[in-house]
Each structure stands twice: as structure tokens, then as C-alpha cells.
Design a protein around this motif. Sequence first.
Motif, PDB file in Angstrom:
ATOM      1  N   SER A   6       0.831  -1.210   0.000  1.00 56.13           N
ATOM      2  CA  SER A   6       0.000   0.000   0.000  1.00 56.13           C
ATOM      3  C   SER A   6       0.862   1.254   0.000  1.00 56.13           C
ATOM      4  O   SER A   6       2.055   1.193   0.276  1.00 56.13           O
ATOM      5  N   ASP A   7       0.217   2.378  -0.323  1.00 52.86           N
ATOM      6  CA  ASP A   7       0.873   3.689  -0.207  1.00 52.86           C
ATOM      7  C   ASP A   7       2.249   3.724  -0.871  1.00 52.86           C
ATOM      8  O   ASP A   7       3.220   4.157  -0.263  1.00 52.86           O
ATOM      9  N   HIS A   9       2.914   5.621  -3.350  1.00 55.06           N
ATOM     10  CA  HIS A   9       3.118   7.078  -3.510  1.00 55.06           C
ATOM     11  C   HIS A   9       4.252   7.433  -4.468  1.00 55.06           C
ATOM     12  O   HIS A   9       5.165   8.200  -4.124  1.00 55.06           O
ATOM     13  N   ASP A  35      -3.425   4.723  -2.752  1.00 54.21           N
ATOM     14  CA  ASP A  35      -2.414   5.786  -2.679  1.00 54.21           C
ATOM     15  C   ASP A  35      -1.141   5.390  -3.419  1.00 54.21           C
ATOM     16  O   ASP A  35      -0.027   5.505  -2.915  1.00 54.21           O
ATOM     17  N   HIS A 138      -8.169   0.582   1.683  1.00 57.59           N
ATOM     18  CA  HIS A 138      -7.153   1.595   1.974  1.00 57.59           C
ATOM     19  C   HIS A 138      -7.183   1.946   3.456  1.00 57.59           C
ATOM     20  O   HIS A 138      -6.166   2.066   4.114  1.00 57.59           O
ATOM     21  N   GLY A 177      -3.844   0.372   4.615  1.00 59.85           N
ATOM     22  CA  GLY A 177      -2.676   1.255   4.490  1.00 59.85           C
ATOM     23  C   GLY A 177      -3.027   2.599   5.112  1.00 59.85           C
ATOM     24  O   GLY A 177      -3.537   2.647   6.224  1.00 59.85           O
ATOM     25  N   HIS A 178      -2.766   3.684   4.367  1.00 56.87           N
ATOM     26  CA  HIS A 178      -3.233   5.035   4.674  1.00 56.87           C
ATOM     27  C   HIS A 178      -2.499   5.727   5.827  1.00 56.87           C
ATOM     28  O   HIS A 178      -2.104   6.880   5.700  1.00 56.87           O
ATOM     29  N   PRO A 180       0.753   5.834   8.163  1.00 53.44           N
ATOM     30  CA  PRO A 180       2.071   5.244   8.422  1.00 53.44           C
ATOM     31  C   PRO A 180       2.100   4.596   9.811  1.00 53.44           C
ATOM     32  O   PRO A 180       1.613   5.155  10.790  1.00 53.44           O
ATOM     33  N   ASP A 202       1.203   0.397   5.640  1.00 55.28           N
ATOM     34  CA  ASP A 202       1.867   1.613   5.150  1.00 55.28           C
ATOM     35  C   ASP A 202       3.022   1.947   6.094  1.00 55.28           C
ATOM     36  O   ASP A 202       2.809   2.507   7.165  1.00 55.28           O
TER      37      ASP A 202
END
Length: 225
Positions: A6-7, A9, A35, A138, A177-178, A180, A202
Amino acid sequence: MTYAVSDIHGCYDKYTRLLEKINFSDEDTLYVLGDTVDRGPDGIKILLDMFERKNVIPLRGNHDHLALKLLRLTVDPGTVSDDILELSKMWFTDGGTPTYKAFKALTKPEKKKLLSYMGTFFFFQDIEVGSQRFFLSHTVPEMAKMQDMESFSLLEFVVGEPEYDKVYFEDRIIVTGHTPTALIDEEYDGRIYKANNHIAIDCGAVFGSPLGCICLDTLEEFYVE
Ligand SMILES: [Mn+2]
């Protein structure tokens, strides 16, 4: 094997090295819990790679959701309302610039392909791996809402706030995730969080921490620095 990440980015390098590290093959499945774009430089490049892989299952994060909404307007402007101006201001201050620039550089057919791909991103997936059920999204809203799924909007799977100290389901592990993991509990800084039938993955890759990935068959953790 079935994996979740996840994440990402825009961290293309960490993404490709992760695929190498887990020896990702046609036999495997990778769930990407949202993300994928914004903040880092290469979100669009990652999405174009994911599109080509039939065994990568995309879910929607708040950044992907907002990017899709605004990028659609660059192709088909329609009416630009105050609301949209506010949203785009928010997007650009929250990491949208590299995504916007990379999207603008695509050809028209690539833009169309990408927007329709992003439109298919799931809000959640309720799956079984081996004999274990997993709820992937997420993020999730608070527990009371999750127990009455009819009571809230799908958008809470992209902007909700989980209650990490509660066991939502006895028969299912939630994977999100989403947030940290260092913000959930400092002890998990840069590492995957596992507690209360909840796995939070995340690790903050775009902020210099490793990109974490979990194998849902074995619960083994993988990291790329
Ligand atoms: Mn997010």
C-alpha cells in the motif's frame, strides 16, 4: 502466493525492487491497497505498469480517488465550480503536482486508458487466502460503522479512521494502508503493524522508510529500503 502492498506514492524504484524481492510471477497475486500516486515522482508510471499486469489488483486510496476526479476534468472540463477549485488547491498542496505533470505528458489514448483504469479501482476486497478471510481496503471507518456496512458511504474506505485498538472481526483480518505505522505505534516505525486482527502495511515508503509488503498465505513480511 497472494501479497498486499500500500501507499507506494510514486516510489517506482521501491515498487519494482519489491516485485523482484518477492519473485512476483504469473502464479501470484498482488493487491495494491491505494495511494499509488502523489508525493513521490512516478505514480503514473507505476499505474501504467500495474495496468499491464492482470494479477495486480488495484484498490482506491484517497489520493487516487481525488486524482481521478481532477484529472478527468483536464480531459473533459465541464463546469469548474468553487468546490473543484478548492479540491485542486488541496491536491496540489498534498502531493498532486508530480501526478498532474506526468499525466499531462501522456498521449490522449494513454490518458483515456489510465482514467478508465482508475475508475475500476475497488473500494475494498473481501477475500479468502487458504482458510483465512481478509478484508482489504485503503482504510476503514470506526468499528460501529463497519458492523453495519449499510450505514456508511464507500468513501469511508478511503478517508476513514480505523480504531486500531479494537478487534473488528473475529473471523477476518483487516488489512489497511493510509496511516504510516509509526503514527499508530512508534514501536512499529518503518515496520508492518499486526495486532487485534488488523494488519497495517503503510510503513511510510515515500517519507524515507521501507516499502512493506505482506504475504497473505504465510503472513511473512518483506521490505525494500
Ligand atoms: Mn491515504
